[in-house]
Motif scaffolding. Structure first.
Motif, mmCIF file in Angstrom:
data_model
loop_
_atom_site.group_PDB
_atom_site.id
_atom_site.type_symbol
_atom_site.label_atom_id
_atom_site.label_comp_id
_atom_site.label_asym_id
_atom_site.label_seq_id
_atom_site.Cartn_x
_atom_site.Cartn_y
_atom_site.Cartn_z
ATOM 1 N N LEU A 293 -31.455 75.158 43.326
ATOM 2 C CA LEU A 293 -30.360 74.589 44.097
ATOM 3 C C LEU A 293 -29.250 74.102 43.155
ATOM 4 O O LEU A 293 -29.522 73.809 41.977
ATOM 5 C CB LEU A 293 -30.850 73.405 44.935
ATOM 6 N N PRO A 294 -28.023 73.980 43.643
ATOM 7 C CA PRO A 294 -26.963 73.416 42.791
ATOM 8 C C PRO A 294 -27.297 72.022 42.278
ATOM 9 O O PRO A 294 -26.873 71.642 41.178
ATOM 10 C CB PRO A 294 -25.752 73.402 43.723
ATOM 11 N N THR A 295 -28.080 71.256 43.040
ATOM 12 C CA THR A 295 -28.464 69.922 42.577
ATOM 13 C C THR A 295 -29.352 69.985 41.335
ATOM 14 O O THR A 295 -29.336 69.066 40.515
ATOM 15 C CB THR A 295 -29.188 69.162 43.700
ATOM 16 N N ASP A 296 -30.141 71.051 41.204
ATOM 17 C CA ASP A 296 -30.934 71.223 39.984
ATOM 18 C C ASP A 296 -30.021 71.411 38.780
ATOM 19 O O ASP A 296 -30.255 70.830 37.712
ATOM 20 C CB ASP A 296 -31.866 72.439 40.117
ATOM 21 N N VAL A 297 -28.988 72.212 38.954
ATOM 22 C CA VAL A 297 -28.029 72.444 37.870
ATOM 23 C C VAL A 297 -27.329 71.148 37.500
ATOM 24 O O VAL A 297 -27.183 70.806 36.314
ATOM 25 C CB VAL A 297 -27.008 73.520 38.279
ATOM 26 N N GLN A 298 -26.918 70.382 38.504
ATOM 27 C CA GLN A 298 -26.231 69.124 38.249
ATOM 28 C C GLN A 298 -27.143 68.121 37.551
ATOM 29 O O GLN A 298 -26.684 67.327 36.721
ATOM 30 C CB GLN A 298 -25.711 68.548 39.565
ATOM 31 N N ALA A 299 -28.433 68.151 37.862
ATOM 32 C CA ALA A 299 -29.366 67.190 37.270
ATOM 33 C C ALA A 299 -29.589 67.441 35.787
ATOM 34 O O ALA A 299 -29.893 66.501 35.032
ATOM 35 C CB ALA A 299 -30.706 67.236 38.012
ATOM 36 N N VAL A 300 -29.455 68.681 35.342
ATOM 37 C CA VAL A 300 -29.698 69.000 33.925
ATOM 38 C C VAL A 300 -28.409 69.223 33.150
ATOM 39 O O VAL A 300 -28.444 69.400 31.927
ATOM 40 C CB VAL A 300 -30.601 70.251 33.784
ATOM 41 N N ALA A 301 -27.256 69.211 33.833
ATOM 42 C CA ALA A 301 -25.998 69.614 33.191
ATOM 43 C C ALA A 301 -25.639 68.718 32.008
ATOM 44 O O ALA A 301 -25.244 69.215 30.942
ATOM 45 C CB ALA A 301 -24.866 69.621 34.216
ATOM 46 N N LYS A 302 -25.753 67.396 32.172
ATOM 47 C CA LYS A 302 -25.340 66.508 31.084
ATOM 48 C C LYS A 302 -26.212 66.694 29.845
ATOM 49 O O LYS A 302 -25.708 66.713 28.726
ATOM 50 C CB LYS A 302 -25.381 65.050 31.553
ATOM 51 N N ASP A 303 -27.517 66.845 30.052
ATOM 52 C CA ASP A 303 -28.422 66.984 28.907
ATOM 53 C C ASP A 303 -28.276 68.338 28.228
ATOM 54 O O ASP A 303 -28.558 68.464 27.038
ATOM 55 C CB ASP A 303 -29.873 66.789 29.361
ATOM 56 N N VAL A 304 -27.842 69.360 28.969
ATOM 57 C CA VAL A 304 -27.689 70.691 28.390
ATOM 58 C C VAL A 304 -26.301 70.876 27.778
ATOM 59 O O VAL A 304 -26.158 71.522 26.727
ATOM 60 C CB VAL A 304 -27.944 71.784 29.459
#
Length: 359
Positions: A293-304
């Protein structure tokens, strides 16, 4: 250099999970075992599991005493396999970590003595204290999963993950990681101080006999879970969203953020695009889904993404944090609404049927 190597032998054969639900349940048990020892720091523990499932490496940054080393040691115990802790110091040389050729007088020939990093889990404690030659040696094993010694190549075991820690407040005797080295880490996690209630729980839990984590997984199960994570479905809309996030870090003016053009000197590389997909897939599996889901991407975006963005001189002087830049990108780049099933698809068609001009 101080190194510590532990071999964790499985006591039984953990059955391989056959469904996403079974995998999520097993991963939940592993995470909860780590949190038997670690108070709080849920995000750090989750990102360690994300990095493992995505076959990436993890960089933990925080002041001394916030349980970075304890978390990694507990994580390695829960996951199983071989574990080695290497304390990095300024007097290290590459052969101290990758190994070297040693002359055997008995055999009258040179023998290869492999270094402590040939294990499943390497804890590189205070990696920014190592000089450039050692960091370049780490770069090879992290990128290629192999080391060349005396003209012969030695592959790293599977699974293989480097979890490094660094102290952000000291500047004496420190060699800052170059951009190429930081880019090799899938995620970089900032480890904050515990909150007040967590500090009280730390005092209660650690002032007596500290709890210990139990093994839940083994290397064979981990490899199977990694394969399951790599097969998690990514919708085309989600893939395009990931690409737009990365492009926005390179050309922010094209995404209605002209003020960031002078802040960002170098945006994210294509490795960030692949990292976002891999990390989002791993998080989806942890959450019990076989799609991203897009929320998965948002949850890891800062750390990646944050550690891959190089800020300009003025932005650094103004104490602008790369994580704030990623937050701005997430706020400005619209997330898609993928259609996952027939009912949602029909509802979407009915909603837009009277709008023929809508794209």
């Amino acid at each position: 250099m101080r190194s510590h190597r532990v071999s964790i032998t499985p006591t039984d054969n953990t059955p391989l999970p056959q469904s996403v639900g079974e995998a999520a349940k097993l991963l939940g048990q592993a995470i909860s075992q780590v949190q038997r020892v670690i108070v709080g720091q849920e995000h750090m523990v989750q990102q360690l599991m994300v990095a493992l499932l995505a076959k990436g490496h993890c960089l933990l940054e925080g002041v001394p005493g916030v349980a970075k080393t304890l978390a990694v040691r507990s994580f390695a115990t829960v996951v199983g396999g071989d574990f080695a802790r290497v304390q990095f110091t300024p007097d290290l040389v590459p052969s101290d970590i990758v190994g070297t050729r040693i002359y055997s007088a008995k055999a009258e020939t040179f023998e290869i003595e492999l270094g402590p990093i040939f294990v499943n889990f390497v804890l590189a404690d205070e990696i920014n204290r190592a000089p450039a030659k050692v960091q370049s040696a780490m770069l090879e094993i992290m990128a290629e999963k192999q080391v060349s010694i005396g003209g012969k190549t030695y592959p790293a075991p599977k699974p293989f993950i480097v979890i490094a820690t660094q102290n952000p407040v000291e500047s004496e005797g420190v060699y800052p990681l170059p951009e190429a080295q930081r880019d090799r880490f899938l995620v970089k996690v900032d480890v904050p101080y515990p909150r007040g209630n967590e500090e009280l729980e730390i005092l209660r839990r650690m002032s007596v006999t500290p709890p210990e984590a139990d093994r839940v997984l083994d290397p064979q199960v981990v490899r199977h879970l990694q394969d399951m994570a790599s097969n998690v479905f990514v919708h085309n809309l989600v893939a395009e969203y990931i690409v737009r996030l990365v492009l926005a870090s390179r050309n922010p003016a094209d995404f209605d953020m002209p003020d960031l053009a002078g802040v960002i000197q170098i945006g994210c590389s294509p490795r960030a695009t692949l990292g976002l997909v891999a990390a989002a897939r791993a998080l989806a599996l942890i959450n019990g889904r076989d799609y991203v889901l897009p929320t998965d991407v948002q949850a890891v975006a800062k750390d990646v993404m944050a550690h891959r963005i190089v800020l300009g001189f003025d932005a650094v002087a103004d104490n602008i944090n790369p994580t704030d830049v990623v937050d701005r990108i997430l706020a400005m780049v619209p997330a898609p609404t993928p259609v996952w099933n027939k009912e949602q698809r029909q509802a979407s068609h009915q909603q837009h049927a009277h709008q023929p001009g809508r794209a």
